[in-house]
Design a protein around this motif. Structure first.
Motif, PDB file in Angstrom:
ATOM      1  N   VAL A 178     -46.606   2.869 -13.453  1.00  0.00           N
ATOM      2  CA  VAL A 178     -47.054   1.743 -12.630  1.00  0.00           C
ATOM      3  C   VAL A 178     -46.034   1.483 -11.513  1.00  0.00           C
ATOM      4  O   VAL A 178     -46.392   1.261 -10.360  1.00  0.00           O
ATOM      5  N   TRP A 179     -44.733   1.522 -11.862  1.00  0.00           N
ATOM      6  CA  TRP A 179     -43.692   1.318 -10.865  1.00  0.00           C
ATOM      7  C   TRP A 179     -43.725   2.417  -9.803  1.00  0.00           C
ATOM      8  O   TRP A 179     -43.541   2.145  -8.615  1.00  0.00           O
ATOM      9  N   ALA A 233     -45.691   3.127 -23.926  1.00  0.00           N
ATOM     10  CA  ALA A 233     -45.733   1.904 -23.117  1.00  0.00           C
ATOM     11  C   ALA A 233     -44.685   1.968 -22.003  1.00  0.00           C
ATOM     12  O   ALA A 233     -44.950   1.583 -20.858  1.00  0.00           O
ATOM     13  N   ALA A 234     -43.486   2.457 -22.314  1.00  0.00           N
ATOM     14  CA  ALA A 234     -42.434   2.583 -21.304  1.00  0.00           C
ATOM     15  C   ALA A 234     -42.850   3.587 -20.230  1.00  0.00           C
ATOM     16  O   ALA A 234     -42.606   3.389 -19.042  1.00  0.00           O
ATOM     17  N   ARG A 277     -45.909   4.269 -19.343  1.00  0.00           N
ATOM     18  CA  ARG A 277     -46.953   3.644 -18.525  1.00  0.00           C
ATOM     19  C   ARG A 277     -46.341   2.684 -17.506  1.00  0.00           C
ATOM     20  O   ARG A 277     -46.764   2.628 -16.359  1.00  0.00           O
ATOM     21  N   LYS A 278     -45.334   1.903 -17.925  1.00  0.00           N
ATOM     22  CA  LYS A 278     -44.664   0.985 -17.004  1.00  0.00           C
ATOM     23  C   LYS A 278     -44.000   1.769 -15.870  1.00  0.00           C
ATOM     24  O   LYS A 278     -44.050   1.383 -14.715  1.00  0.00           O
ATOM     25  N   TRP A 279     -43.363   2.879 -16.230  1.00  0.00           N
ATOM     26  CA  TRP A 279     -42.714   3.719 -15.226  1.00  0.00           C
ATOM     27  C   TRP A 279     -43.736   4.257 -14.231  1.00  0.00           C
ATOM     28  O   TRP A 279     -43.507   4.264 -13.033  1.00  0.00           O
TER      29      TRP A 279
END
Length: 197
Positions: free
Chosen positions: A34-35, A27-28, A30-32
């Motif tokens: 996206v950023w 999840a982390a 994926r967030k990275w």
């Protein structure tokens, strides 16, 4: 004892079992991602805007610095002869600003065999599409002045971006208002020369 025991990671802060840390890291990650994608998109947009602004700025500078004009003899006035076949006349030169930005005409001069021209007035501001009549002094040698060769007039012009530029424009003298204004005095001078010669 079963091989499926949960392993506790003692180094981790959240003290989650080992089986649960993989989804958190995923999840982390994926967030990275996206950023990163968002930063990339913002960079492209800002870069596009910046390039567009630079292009617009360059086009505006080119527009302000361009000079396009048209000139032609407008009229002749008083004058006299200073030699057997040489006239000194006052005249006017019409100048049209055919460019996209205002210009100031500081000076106008021209010379070829038989004709000399220089302005006598103050600088003239010309809006786009505007016309100014510039006062000039003409020196016309009657025997040579009215051939088919145009007179190249050199203008010193200040553009909207405050740069001084030199531009030339060919002016037809034969058949012009200057020619018509000089015809009668030249005929009189020629007659006087025949009588005295």
């Amino acid at each position: 004892m079963s091989a499926e025991h949960n392993v506790i990671d003692l180094d981790g802060k959240d003290r989650q079992p080992a089986g649960r840390t993989a989804p958190v890291r995923l999840a982390a990650s994926r967030k990275w991602n996206v950023w990163l994608v968002a930063a990339f998109v913002v960079g492209i947009v800002l870069g596009g805007v910046g390039v567009g602004e630079l292009r617009d700025s360059r086009e505006e500078r080119e527009r302000k610095g361009s000079v396009s004009l048209v000139a032609f003899p407008a009229s002749t006035g008083s004058g006299g002869a200073d030699a057997t076949d040489v006239l000194q006349l006052d005249g006017q030169l019409a100048v049209i600003n055919a460019g996209p930005a205002p210009i100031t005409v500081n000076s106008a001069t021209g010379q070829r065999p038989g004709v000399q021209v220089h302005n006598t007035g103050q600088p003239r501001l010309l809006r786009p599409g505007g016309t100014a009549w510039i006062s000039v002094k003409l020196r016309i040698e009657c025997a040579l002045a009215f051939g088919s060769e145009p007179l190249s007039i050199r203008f010193s012009v200040e553009t909207a971006d405050r740069q001084v530029r030199e531009v030339s424009y060919p002016v037809a003298v034969a058949g012009s208002a200057w020619h018509q204004g000089a015809e009668r005095p030249c005929t009189v001078l020629a007659d006087l020369a025949k009588r005295h010669g």
